[in-house]
Design a protein around this motif. Structure first.
Motif, mmCIF file in Angstrom:
data_model
loop_
_atom_site.group_PDB
_atom_site.id
_atom_site.type_symbol
_atom_site.label_atom_id
_atom_site.label_comp_id
_atom_site.label_asym_id
_atom_site.label_seq_id
_atom_site.Cartn_x
_atom_site.Cartn_y
_atom_site.Cartn_z
ATOM 1 N N UNK A 48 -20.924 -14.233 -6.862
ATOM 2 C CA UNK A 48 -20.918 -15.049 -8.070
ATOM 3 C C UNK A 48 -20.059 -16.268 -7.760
ATOM 4 N N UNK A 49 -20.701 -17.428 -7.704
ATOM 5 C CA UNK A 49 -20.025 -18.671 -7.355
ATOM 6 C C UNK A 49 -19.808 -19.492 -8.624
ATOM 7 N N UNK A 50 -18.545 -19.786 -8.915
ATOM 8 C CA UNK A 50 -18.191 -20.479 -10.159
ATOM 9 C C UNK A 50 -17.536 -21.816 -9.836
ATOM 10 N N UNK A 51 -18.295 -22.922 -9.864
ATOM 11 C CA UNK A 51 -17.651 -24.245 -9.757
ATOM 12 C C UNK A 51 -16.830 -24.488 -11.027
ATOM 13 N N UNK A 52 -15.573 -24.874 -10.865
ATOM 14 C CA UNK A 52 -14.691 -24.995 -12.035
ATOM 15 C C UNK A 52 -13.761 -26.195 -11.859
ATOM 16 N N UNK A 53 -14.034 -27.254 -12.590
ATOM 17 C CA UNK A 53 -13.166 -28.430 -12.554
ATOM 18 C C UNK A 53 -12.333 -28.485 -13.837
ATOM 19 N N UNK A 54 -11.020 -28.342 -13.702
ATOM 20 C CA UNK A 54 -10.089 -28.394 -14.841
ATOM 21 C C UNK A 54 -10.541 -27.486 -15.989
ATOM 22 N N UNK A 55 -10.662 -26.208 -15.666
ATOM 23 C CA UNK A 55 -11.155 -25.230 -16.642
ATOM 24 C C UNK A 55 -10.083 -24.203 -17.006
ATOM 25 N N UNK A 56 -8.814 -24.627 -17.060
ATOM 26 C CA UNK A 56 -7.740 -23.678 -17.351
ATOM 27 C C UNK A 56 -7.901 -23.005 -18.714
ATOM 28 N N UNK A 57 -8.608 -23.663 -19.624
ATOM 29 C CA UNK A 57 -8.808 -23.109 -20.964
ATOM 30 C C UNK A 57 -9.761 -21.913 -20.949
ATOM 31 N N UNK A 81 -14.931 -22.218 -6.958
ATOM 32 C CA UNK A 81 -14.788 -23.502 -6.268
ATOM 33 C C UNK A 81 -14.140 -24.485 -7.237
ATOM 34 N N UNK A 82 -12.830 -24.652 -7.109
ATOM 35 C CA UNK A 82 -12.064 -25.452 -8.077
ATOM 36 C C UNK A 82 -11.730 -26.835 -7.526
ATOM 37 N N UNK A 83 -12.589 -27.382 -6.717
ATOM 38 C CA UNK A 83 -12.324 -28.658 -6.049
ATOM 39 C C UNK A 83 -11.948 -29.756 -7.042
ATOM 40 N N UNK A 84 -10.853 -30.444 -6.738
ATOM 41 C CA UNK A 84 -10.433 -31.591 -7.539
ATOM 42 C C UNK A 84 -9.665 -31.247 -8.795
ATOM 43 N N UNK A 85 -9.529 -29.970 -9.124
ATOM 44 C CA UNK A 85 -8.832 -29.586 -10.357
ATOM 45 C C UNK A 85 -7.365 -30.015 -10.300
ATOM 46 N N UNK A 86 -6.941 -30.664 -11.373
ATOM 47 C CA UNK A 86 -5.558 -31.152 -11.436
ATOM 48 C C UNK A 86 -4.751 -30.434 -12.510
ATOM 49 N N UNK A 87 -5.363 -29.420 -13.152
ATOM 50 C CA UNK A 87 -4.640 -28.640 -14.160
ATOM 51 C C UNK A 87 -4.244 -27.289 -13.557
ATOM 52 N N UNK A 88 -4.150 -26.272 -14.361
ATOM 53 C CA UNK A 88 -3.709 -24.974 -13.876
ATOM 54 C C UNK A 88 -4.814 -24.064 -13.371
ATOM 55 N N UNK A 89 -6.027 -24.576 -13.231
ATOM 56 C CA UNK A 89 -7.152 -23.730 -12.807
ATOM 57 C C UNK A 89 -6.897 -23.017 -11.482
ATOM 58 N N UNK A 90 -6.479 -23.709 -10.407
ATOM 59 C CA UNK A 90 -6.258 -23.003 -9.132
ATOM 60 C C UNK A 90 -5.211 -21.893 -9.238
ATOM 61 N N UNK A 99 -7.261 -8.699 -7.626
ATOM 62 C CA UNK A 99 -8.489 -8.068 -8.115
ATOM 63 C C UNK A 99 -9.704 -8.491 -7.299
ATOM 64 N N UNK A 100 -9.450 -9.185 -6.206
ATOM 65 C CA UNK A 100 -10.529 -9.557 -5.301
ATOM 66 C C UNK A 100 -11.168 -10.893 -5.556
ATOM 67 N N UNK A 101 -10.650 -11.670 -6.506
ATOM 68 C CA UNK A 101 -11.206 -12.993 -6.795
ATOM 69 C C UNK A 101 -10.729 -13.981 -5.733
ATOM 70 N N UNK A 102 -11.653 -14.772 -5.214
ATOM 71 C CA UNK A 102 -11.336 -15.717 -4.142
ATOM 72 C C UNK A 102 -11.391 -17.152 -4.656
ATOM 73 N N UNK A 103 -10.526 -17.987 -4.100
ATOM 74 C CA UNK A 103 -10.436 -19.390 -4.509
ATOM 75 C C UNK A 103 -10.803 -20.306 -3.353
ATOM 76 N N UNK A 104 -11.690 -21.265 -3.652
ATOM 77 C CA UNK A 104 -11.955 -22.360 -2.734
ATOM 78 C C UNK A 104 -11.451 -23.631 -3.398
ATOM 79 N N UNK A 105 -10.575 -24.352 -2.731
ATOM 80 C CA UNK A 105 -9.972 -25.520 -3.393
ATOM 81 C C UNK A 105 -9.610 -26.593 -2.383
ATOM 82 N N UNK A 106 -9.970 -27.822 -2.702
ATOM 83 C CA UNK A 106 -9.448 -29.003 -2.032
ATOM 84 C C UNK A 106 -9.066 -29.990 -3.122
ATOM 85 N N UNK A 107 -8.141 -30.882 -2.822
ATOM 86 C CA UNK A 107 -7.635 -31.807 -3.840
ATOM 87 C C UNK A 107 -8.665 -32.854 -4.249
ATOM 88 N N UNK A 108 -9.589 -33.182 -3.345
ATOM 89 C CA UNK A 108 -10.575 -34.220 -3.631
ATOM 90 C C UNK A 108 -11.663 -33.683 -4.559
#
Length: 390
Positions: A48-57, A81-90, A99-108
């Motif tokens: 299950x791939x979840x692209x998430x940009x600034x989705x802390x809510x 995939x939280x690429x570019x997120x600038x809030x608390x999402x990462x 719990x086995x959840x994986x994070x993919x993140x780059x600042x851009x």
């Protein structure tokens, strides 16, 4: 004068065919097809791939929902995939690592499609379920989504989008629209393949995913057409259900549809190498279901102004050019647009609000399509989307 009549009746035909004619035709074909398919249950490795940009809510609720899905946990990879997120999402996603959840993140931040492409390097599943961060899946959604993959000819499946009723007329209108869309996709799928999807509940066979070279606005529509072009089927699975809230205001919804329609025009511009020309039935479906909608606002304008000119020029009365007929048609158009204007200005509730659903929704949708056209041709709509409020 003859040209005006041609323009008027052709525009009227295009509008009626797009909204009523094609849905009826595809439903009749599906009924005549009488094809029953038997898929059998399998349990492949799923991501299950979840692209998430600034989705802390929303992201914590989304992860809790995903962890509770009815699927063997040892065969379910959850990748954000939280690429570019600038809030608390990462940070929130990282807190679920135990719990086995994986994070993919780059600042851009390079857009949703870029995040999907980058995340594909870390995917372990045979089937990849693309989801959003602000929607919730029914517990059995994954099992329903993957069922058709028992057929090796199936390259993708898409589920049903359901709008959470929150008492607003906007949510009711949007909910009705997605029921209408669901009926069309169900008919298409019974014949061979549906030709559109919703990006928040889309499953693809990992081996058939091909990263585009262009910067794509509508990732889900591009992926579906590319899979169809390469000979695979796309199956609609209505029992795989995704729930979400509609945009906060009608203005936010117009903004969301504007960028979607800019993406539709981008897809149309790429048709020469994206349409499945070896499968003419599918080409007809794509053009009728998706492409014609891009031209409906222009047809509405042509129909209105040609109607005005026909009356102003006082064409001779005949069965084909009856002045009384065109007066009645112009009156009907005037009433329709007036009702839409009233609905947009006064935001009426109750019975009156429900009566205004159709004109308000159709006018706002076509205004968004027009805005999407000008956004596309002026190159203002970028592949990186601005979020709308929900």
């Amino acid at each position: 004068m003859f040209l005006l009549l041609i323009l008027f009746w052709f525009s009227a035909f295009l509008i009626l065919y797009t909204y009523i004619g094609y849905p009826l035709l595809i439903a009749l074909l599906a009924k005549a097809w009488r094809k029953r398919e038997e898929f059998f249950e399998t349990s492949p490795q799923i991501t299950v791939l979840i692209p998430a940009y600034n989705e802390e809510k929303y992201i914590a609720e989304k992860l809790e929902n995903t962890l509770q899905l009815d699927y063997p946990r040892d065969k379910l990879q959850i990748l954000v995939a939280a690429d570019g997120s600038s809030d608390g999402t990462p940070e929130i996603v990282t807190s679920y690592a135990s719990k086995g959840v994986e994070l993919g993140y780059i600042a851009d931040r390079n857009g949703k499609m870029a995040a999907i492409i980058r995340a594909m390097e870390f995917v372990r599943g045979e089937i990849v379920v693309l989801s959003d961060a602000n929607n919730i899946y029914d517990k059995s959604a994954i099992r329903e989504l993957i069922l058709p993959f028992s057929d090796p000819k199936v390259g993708a499946t898409t589920g049903a989008k359901l709008i959470i009723e929150d008492g607003r007329d906007l949510s009711s209108a949007e909910g009705l629209y997605w029921k209408y869309e669901s009926a069309i996709k169900n008919s298409e799928s019974r014949i061979d393949s549906c030709v559109s999807s919703v990006g928040e509940i889309l499953a693809i066979r990992r081996s058939v995913f091909a990263a585009p070279k262009e910067k794509i606005i509508n990732d889900d529509h591009y992926i579906i057409l590319d899979i169809l072009r390469r000979g695979y089927r796309v199956i609609y699975t209505p029992r795989a259900r995704s729930f979400e809230y509609v945009s906060l205001t009608a203005g936010d919804e117009v903004e969301r549809r504007t960028r979607m329609n800019a993406g539709l025009y981008q897809t149309i511009a790429m048709s020469g190498r994206l349409l499945p020309f070896r499968r003419p039935l599918l080409v007809w479906q794509v053009v009728s279901h998706k492409y014609f909608r891009a031209f409906v606002p222009f047809a509405l304008l042509i129909m209105l102004f040609s109607n005005l000119l026909i009356l102003l020029l006082q064409l001779e009365d005949s069965p084909a050019t009856s002045t009384s007929t065109f007066k009645l048609l112009l009156t009907a158009q005037a009433v329709f647009y007036t009702l839409a204007l009233i609905g947009n200005i006064f935001k009426l509730q109750g019975i009156m609000g429900k009566l205004l659903y159709l004109p308000v929704f159709l006018v706002n949708s076509n205004l968004a399509t027009l805005k999407g056209f000008f956004s596309f041709v002026s190159n203002k709509q970028k592949h990186v989307w601005n979020k709308v409020r929900r």
